[in-house]
Scaffold this motif. Structure first.
Motif, PDB file in Angstrom:
ATOM      1  N   ILE A  22       0.640  -1.266  -0.142  1.00 14.50           N
ATOM      2  CA  ILE A  22       0.059   0.041   0.286  1.00 14.50           C
ATOM      3  C   ILE A  22       0.722   1.260   0.031  1.00 14.50           C
ATOM      4  O   ILE A  22       1.077   2.303  -0.932  1.00 14.50           O
ATOM      5  CB  ILE A  22      -0.914  -0.105   1.445  1.00 14.50           C
ATOM      6  N   ARG A  85     -11.665   7.512  -0.210  1.00 14.91           N
ATOM      7  CA  ARG A  85      -9.846   7.614  -0.441  1.00 14.91           C
ATOM      8  C   ARG A  85      -9.526   6.887  -2.190  1.00 14.91           C
ATOM      9  O   ARG A  85      -9.000   7.358  -3.208  1.00 14.91           O
ATOM     10  CB  ARG A  85      -9.136   6.932   0.371  1.00 14.91           C
ATOM     11  N   LYS A  86      -9.894   5.985  -2.539  1.00 13.57           N
ATOM     12  CA  LYS A  86      -9.864   4.907  -3.192  1.00 13.57           C
ATOM     13  C   LYS A  86      -9.738   5.842  -4.314  1.00 13.57           C
ATOM     14  O   LYS A  86      -9.540   5.681  -5.675  1.00 13.57           O
ATOM     15  CB  LYS A  86      -9.645   3.274  -2.697  1.00 13.57           C
ATOM     16  N   ARG A  87     -11.494   5.826  -4.654  1.00 15.58           N
ATOM     17  CA  ARG A  87     -11.815   6.523  -5.844  1.00 15.58           C
ATOM     18  C   ARG A  87     -11.065   8.037  -6.424  1.00 15.58           C
ATOM     19  O   ARG A  87     -10.303   7.949  -7.120  1.00 15.58           O
ATOM     20  CB  ARG A  87     -13.052   7.010  -5.330  1.00 15.58           C
ATOM     21  N   TYR A 133      -4.852   8.136   3.541  1.00 15.30           N
ATOM     22  CA  TYR A 133      -5.105   7.032   2.774  1.00 15.30           C
ATOM     23  C   TYR A 133      -4.209   5.900   3.374  1.00 15.30           C
ATOM     24  O   TYR A 133      -4.429   4.940   3.890  1.00 15.30           O
ATOM     25  CB  TYR A 133      -5.127   6.736   1.315  1.00 15.30           C
ATOM     26  N   ARG A 193      -3.572  -0.447  -8.588  1.00 19.67           N
ATOM     27  CA  ARG A 193      -4.235   0.650  -7.313  1.00 19.67           C
ATOM     28  C   ARG A 193      -5.435   0.365  -7.530  1.00 19.67           C
ATOM     29  O   ARG A 193      -6.367   0.244  -7.111  1.00 19.67           O
ATOM     30  CB  ARG A 193      -4.186   2.276  -7.523  1.00 19.67           C
ATOM     31  N   ARG A 194      -6.211  -0.175  -8.477  1.00 17.90           N
ATOM     32  CA  ARG A 194      -7.300  -0.674  -8.539  1.00 17.90           C
ATOM     33  C   ARG A 194      -7.390  -1.687  -7.694  1.00 17.90           C
ATOM     34  O   ARG A 194      -8.746  -2.018  -7.886  1.00 17.90           O
ATOM     35  CB  ARG A 194      -7.202  -1.531 -10.098  1.00 17.90           C
ATOM     36  N   LEU A 196      -6.117  -2.119  -4.346  1.00 20.34           N
ATOM     37  CA  LEU A 196      -5.987  -1.619  -4.146  1.00 20.34           C
ATOM     38  C   LEU A 196      -7.548  -1.877  -2.379  1.00 20.34           C
ATOM     39  O   LEU A 196      -7.858  -1.211  -3.378  1.00 20.34           O
ATOM     40  CB  LEU A 196      -4.856  -0.419  -3.336  1.00 20.34           C
ATOM     41  N   GLU A 198     -10.411  -0.539  -0.085  1.00 21.67           N
ATOM     42  CA  GLU A 198     -10.190   1.064   0.475  1.00 21.67           C
ATOM     43  C   GLU A 198     -10.124   0.760   1.669  1.00 21.67           C
ATOM     44  O   GLU A 198     -10.330   0.117   2.772  1.00 21.67           O
ATOM     45  CB  GLU A 198     -12.374   1.019   0.423  1.00 21.67           C
ATOM     46  N   SER A 199     -10.115   2.142   2.347  1.00 20.12           N
ATOM     47  CA  SER A 199      -9.925   2.445   3.971  1.00 20.12           C
ATOM     48  C   SER A 199     -11.103   1.724   4.828  1.00 20.12           C
ATOM     49  O   SER A 199     -11.808   2.592   4.839  1.00 20.12           O
ATOM     50  CB  SER A 199      -9.250   4.095   4.255  1.00 20.12           C
TER      51      SER A 199
END
Length: 473
Positions: A22, A85-87, A133, A193-194, A196, A198-199
């Protein structure tokens, strides 16, 4: 499962390959951001010659990305708290990638300006969202060095820019080739990153407990597998600690950036905004102008080039030092200390004889102090706000910093003509000392605390007047 139990499970996880993955995926985004910021300096002379641009147009191109970064940081914070965060990390990187590759096909000034603003939007959003993140996967005992590790990628990006700028950009059409080289690897990072998660902390702030539980469960499984694969004794995880801290009610998610000034957070925002402004003013002012200032004060051009090289070589030392100390000592104290050391080094630099080796040594000391601050202030701004508005808080702090970075080269350029080399560094010393004072008076303590404890302690602090009295004592 309760929110407290999920957080306790997350806090007990030892650092292992999944968390470092990460960190690496976040850090690479910073590498490409630094690469983009620096490489344009190598491209500008070629753009000027090829398109017949005047100095005003070149200045607009140079300032386009920083303006975009200011807007991008604000948007990333608000959107990141609202939609995850991820989006934001994915779309920010996509914007940045598209702008980098599009630059290679530029055929007029307006197009160059447009893609630089769009690239700045992506870079600013990237810079603002990555630290919040990553911090939300770390524990109270390792969060400092974990998030500080991301800042080391900035220096790697500077090195990559120097290599591309020296070897590729001077070629026939080399600036277009460099633009493609800057953009294509980002596609690989986007694909990575796809995958990863989400927090989990953000998911909990949204009431999505089952999803947060699933993320933490998967992380636990991957940590166990990594420890087993490393042939460590006792691959089983430590026991879940008792849930002994209940976080206070967090602010509701809002589109309004004013949330960072409510609920006892005004003092936090004063510390992060002013601290970030002063830091990036000093960072961009020093590293942008110092090579030219060496020449302005009469240093031989060959010696000036050597001195400038060593100032940049000293940067990784500061980042590594920040990683080494950020969890060993209170981060607020470290920021105050390094701001103070930087102020003293700035004062000394203004009065040291211009023809002595001390000019280089003090300049390197200032370089190390400034990059030490960089390695600590980014984690700090991402951990002093509650989860529901953490990205907004960090994004606005980043915006304040970008404003300082955008202002510094202009202010220093104008000031040098009237107050000279010594005056410029006396003013910078005063700003750095003010930064130290603001953080000492208003900044929360964070080291060794969970993110939830930081906010809980901040909301139970005395009033501002009492806090000032306590700080003075």
């Amino acid at each position: 499962m309760s929110t407290g139990t999920i957080l306790a499970r997350l806090e007990r996880l030892p650092m292992s390959r999944p968390q470092y993955g990460i960190l690496f995926a976040g850090g690479l985004g910073h590498l490409f951001e630094a690469l983009d910021i620096v490489i344009i300096g190598f491209m500008l002379p070629h753009l000027k010659a090829e398109f017949g641009l005047d100095n005003v147009q070149i200045g607009l191109i140079g300032g386009a990305a920083p303006v975009g970064m200011i807007v991008g940081a604000i948007l990333a914070g608000v959107v990141g708290d609202r939609f995850g965060r991820k989006r934001v990390m994915l779309y920010a990187l996509l914007l940045f990638c598209a702008a980098s590759i599009a630059l290679a096909f530029a055929n007029r000034f307006v197009f160059i300006l447009l893609v630089r603003v769009i690239g700045g939007l992506g870079a600013g959003a990237e810079a603002a969202i990555v630290s919040p993140y990553i911090s939300e996967f770390a524990t109270g005992h390792n969060r400092g060095r974990f998030v500080s590790g991301v800042t080391l990628f900035f220096s790697l990006g500077n090195v990559a820019a120097a290599v591309l700028g020296s070897l590729v950009v001077p070629l026939d059409g080399g600036w277009r080739i460099a633009a493609v080289i800057c953009g294509l690897p980002v596609l690989v990072l986007l694909w990575w990153r796809r995958s990863l998660p989400e927090s989990p902390r953000w998911l909990l702030s949204q009431g999505r407990v089952d999803e947060a539980d699933a993320v933490v469960t998967r992380l636990e499984e991957r940590v166990i597998a990594a420890r087993r694969g490393a042939a460590r004794r006792g691959a089983a995880l430590p026991p879940v600690p008792p849930v002994n801290v209940v976080a206070p009610a967090t602010p509701a998610v809002s589109w309004s950036p004013l949330q960072v000034w409510r609920g006892g957070l005004a003092r936090v925002s004063v510390a992060t905004w002013l601290g970030s402004f002063v830091f990036l003013f000093a960072f961009f002012g020093f590293f942008t102008w110092m090579p030219s200032l060496f020449l302005e004060i009469g240093v031989d051009p060959g010696v000036a080039a050597t001195y400038s090289f060593f100032l940049f070589v000293a940067q990784p030392i500061g980042y590594l030092a920040a990683i080494a100390v950020s969890d060993r000592f209170e981060r607020r104290t470290l920021l105050v200390t390094f701001f103070g050391f930087a102020a003293l080094a700035s004062l000394a630099l203004g009065v040291v004889p211009r023809d002595s080796i001390a000019l280089l040594l003090i300049g390197m000391a200032l370089s190390i102090c400034i990059t030490c601050i960089s390695g600590i202030v980014f984690p700090y701004c991402s951990e002093v706000y509650p989860t529901a508005i953490r990205a907004t808080g960090a994004g606005l702090a980043s915006t304040a910093g970008n404003a300082g970075g955008l202002t510094a080269p202009v202010v220093i350029g104008l000031a040098f003509g009237s107050i000279g080399f010594g005056g410029v560094f006396a003013v910078m010393a005063a700003l750095l000392a003010a930064g130290a004072l603001v953080i000492r008076l208003f900044g929360p303590r964070v080291t060794g605390k969970t993110l939830e404890q930081v906010f809980a302690d901040e909301t139970t602090r005395p009033t501002t007047s009492s806090a000032l009295e306590g700080s003075a004592s």
